[in-house]
Design a protein around this motif. Structure first.
Motif, PDB file in Angstrom:
ATOM      1  N   ALA A  65       9.729   4.791  -9.944  1.00  0.00           N
ATOM      2  CA  ALA A  65       8.986   4.003  -8.951  1.00  0.00           C
ATOM      3  C   ALA A  65       8.997   2.525  -9.317  1.00  0.00           C
ATOM      4  CB  ALA A  65       7.549   4.515  -8.845  1.00  0.00           C
ATOM      5  N   THR A  84       2.552   0.841  -7.343  1.00  0.00           N
ATOM      6  CA  THR A  84       3.308   1.100  -8.569  1.00  0.00           C
ATOM      7  C   THR A  84       2.385   1.048  -9.787  1.00  0.00           C
ATOM      8  OG1 THR A  84       5.257   0.154  -7.516  1.00  0.00           O
ATOM      9  CG2 THR A  84       5.328   0.406  -9.898  1.00  0.00           C
ATOM     10  N   ALA A 129       9.172   6.899  -3.457  1.00  0.00           N
ATOM     11  CA  ALA A 129       9.286   5.571  -4.070  1.00  0.00           C
ATOM     12  C   ALA A 129      10.492   4.820  -3.512  1.00  0.00           C
ATOM     13  CB  ALA A 129       9.395   5.705  -5.587  1.00  0.00           C
TER      14      ALA A 129
END
Length: 170
Positions: free
Chosen positions: A131, A116, A86
């Motif tokens: 994230a 996401t 991420a």
């Protein structure tokens, strides 16, 4: 150059730490898939200055595939994107927003947001929150730096007086 060295150190430490933690908690080979994805996306983030659109798009695509695999396999594998993946995707999205023309930058940012959202579909965990924070930071920072770069180009170089030019005055 120094930014990439620092990022490389953070990426390496994060990948090793995540693999160790997955070996300890999930056991077996649960760490392999996430580690491979992390290595690929982190390598792309470190190479982001070469062919910016292609590399940023590839990083978002690899992360998207990892999220889809995570959703399809259910709880038999750790959730994706891993925190370091991420972070690397956030670096790619933020860099794209800062440097690419508006069309490709928007597409890459949209892809990052969709990845996401996919992580949220997979479940609410600390991974999902990390994230989301990374993507939000990438969007804000990338757009802010784009605005700063644009303003500095619009203002042009600072005017220098004859005293600052280094030539003697007579």
């Amino acid at each position: 150059m120094m930014v990439n060295v620092g990022l490389g150190a953070v990426f390496t430490a994060g990948i090793v730490f995540t693999a160790y933690m997955l070996m300890d908690s999930w056991g077996g080979a649960s760490w392999v898939f996430g580690s491979v994805v992390s290595v690929v996306v982190c390598a792309l983030a470190l190479l982001r200055e070469r062919q910016k659109t292609l590399i940023a798009g590839a990083g978002v695509a690899v992360t998207a595939v990892a999220v889809v695999v995570s959703i399809v396999t259910g709880h038999s594998m750790p959730q994706e994107p891993a925190p370091i993946t991420a972070l690397a995707m956030a670096v790619l999205v933020g860099s794209a927003l800062r440097t690419l023309p508006l069309g490709p930058a928007t597409g890459i940012a949209l892809g990052g947001v969709l990845v996401t959202i996919g992580a949220w579909v997979d479940g609410r965990t600390a991974v999902t929150y990390l994230a989301t924070m990374g993507m939000a930071g990438a969007l804000v920072l990338g757009l802010s730096l784009r605005a700063v770069d644009r303003a500095s180009r619009a203002n042009g170089p600072a005017r220098r007086s004859s005293w600052s030019s280094g030539s003697p005055q007579r």
